[in-house]
Design a protein around this motif. Sequence first.
Motif, PDB file in Angstrom:
ATOM      1  N   LEU A 229       0.826  -1.210   0.000  1.00  0.00           N
ATOM      2  CA  LEU A 229       0.000   0.000   0.000  1.00  0.00           C
ATOM      3  C   LEU A 229       0.857   1.257   0.000  1.00  0.00           C
ATOM      4  CD1 LEU A 229      -2.817  -1.061   2.490  1.00  0.00           C
ATOM      5  CD2 LEU A 229      -3.015  -0.752   0.021  1.00  0.00           C
TER       6      LEU A 229
ATOM      7  N   VAL B  70       1.722   1.930  -3.507  1.00  0.00           N
ATOM      8  CA  VAL B  70       0.569   2.520  -4.199  1.00  0.00           C
ATOM      9  C   VAL B  70       0.461   4.007  -3.881  1.00  0.00           C
ATOM     10  CG1 VAL B  70      -1.954   2.462  -4.380  1.00  0.00           C
ATOM     11  CG2 VAL B  70      -0.665   0.333  -4.278  1.00  0.00           C
ATOM     12  N   ASN B  71       0.629   4.385  -2.623  1.00  0.00           N
ATOM     13  CA  ASN B  71       0.547   5.795  -2.240  1.00  0.00           C
ATOM     14  C   ASN B  71       1.684   6.608  -2.856  1.00  0.00           C
ATOM     15  OD1 ASN B  71      -1.761   5.442  -0.652  1.00  0.00           O
ATOM     16  ND2 ASN B  71      -0.545   4.837   1.131  1.00  0.00           N
TER      17      ASN B  71
ATOM     18  N   ALA C 229       3.068   5.926  -5.715  1.00  0.00           N
ATOM     19  CA  ALA C 229       2.692   6.071  -7.122  1.00  0.00           C
ATOM     20  C   ALA C 229       1.689   7.217  -7.304  1.00  0.00           C
ATOM     21  CB  ALA C 229       2.113   4.768  -7.643  1.00  0.00           C
ATOM     22  N   PHE C 230       0.737   7.333  -6.385  1.00  0.00           N
ATOM     23  CA  PHE C 230      -0.211   8.444  -6.457  1.00  0.00           C
ATOM     24  C   PHE C 230       0.491   9.781  -6.259  1.00  0.00           C
ATOM     25  CE2 PHE C 230      -3.725   5.360  -5.176  1.00  0.00           C
ATOM     26  CZ  PHE C 230      -4.205   5.275  -6.470  1.00  0.00           C
TER      27      PHE C 230
ATOM     28  N   LEU D 229      -9.169   3.698  -5.549  1.00  0.00           N
ATOM     29  CA  LEU D 229      -8.113   2.791  -6.004  1.00  0.00           C
ATOM     30  C   LEU D 229      -7.346   2.205  -4.827  1.00  0.00           C
ATOM     31  CD1 LEU D 229      -6.649   4.519  -9.191  1.00  0.00           C
ATOM     32  CD2 LEU D 229      -8.032   2.452  -9.043  1.00  0.00           C
ATOM     33  N   THR D 230      -7.098   3.018  -3.813  1.00  0.00           N
ATOM     34  CA  THR D 230      -6.419   2.498  -2.619  1.00  0.00           C
ATOM     35  C   THR D 230      -7.270   1.449  -1.935  1.00  0.00           C
ATOM     36  OG1 THR D 230      -5.325   4.633  -2.307  1.00  0.00           O
ATOM     37  CG2 THR D 230      -5.366   3.135  -0.433  1.00  0.00           C
TER      38      THR D 230
ATOM     39  N   MET E 216      -7.157  -1.737  -4.148  1.00  0.00           N
ATOM     40  CA  MET E 216      -5.852  -2.386  -4.035  1.00  0.00           C
ATOM     41  C   MET E 216      -5.675  -3.006  -2.646  1.00  0.00           C
ATOM     42  SD  MET E 216      -4.358  -2.239  -6.891  1.00  0.00           S
ATOM     43  CE  MET E 216      -2.751  -2.780  -6.338  1.00  0.00           C
TER      44      MET E 216
END
Length: 261
Positions: A197, A200-201, A203-204, A223-224, A227
């Motif tokens: 996660l 992912v953060n 990437a955001f 999206l979070t 995912m």
Amino acid sequence: MNPLLHLTDAQIGAWVASFMLPLFRVGSMLMAMPVFGTTMVPKRIRLYLALAITVVISPTLPPMPVVDALSLQGLLLAGEQIVIGSLLGFSLQMLFQAFLIAGQILAIQMGMGFASMNDPVNGVQTAVVGQFFTMLVTLLFLAMNGHLVVFEVLVESFTTLPVGGGLLVNQFWEVIMHMSWVLAAAVILVLPAITALLVVNVAFGVMTRAAPQLNIFSIGFPLTLVMGMLILWLSMADILNQYQPMATEALQWLRELARAR
């Protein structure tokens, strides 16, 4: 007068020592331990279960000290058994609390901290993911006969920690020192999910930096969440391998606390 109905003080004291004192330890452990000590199990059922277990194990226990039921010594011995049983039950709670904390951490990271429900085990509001982990560890604990191991340690504790042997300060200190294991185990349990996660953060964050006009809040949260659900589903494939060493360590520490074999 029927002589069978005549009871002397010595006979009453022997009966109290052989049945009531073990009952206090068994009952206090059932009230404090997970699964049986939750609000889902009525107190009357726990009392009946404590009575049944005490009746079964009483003939196998070592000799108990004969005391007056209403004397100060008898009250002190009863309090001693309550404290020992509560310590044994509370030590087992740490295994379940580790999974509950892991679920809470994961729920906050994936954006489901707001999705809470009433926890029938602890009687408070907890995140849905934490409640899911609690139910999962409960089923695994019962499926692997963890409750039978606990009852075995309980019976052996009457030999290793005899009635009237006194309470050791080391036992309290061991319980306090072992509390740090709960947080460490919870972090280790969800560390792969937290790392994924975090990626992912990040990437955001890169997307927001590259395209400031992009409304990252409108697409980042769903999206979070998606995912996080996917990562949770993938992590369930290895949950058994994560549960076994944690349960083994918790039960082994329970044996060390009771000084059982």
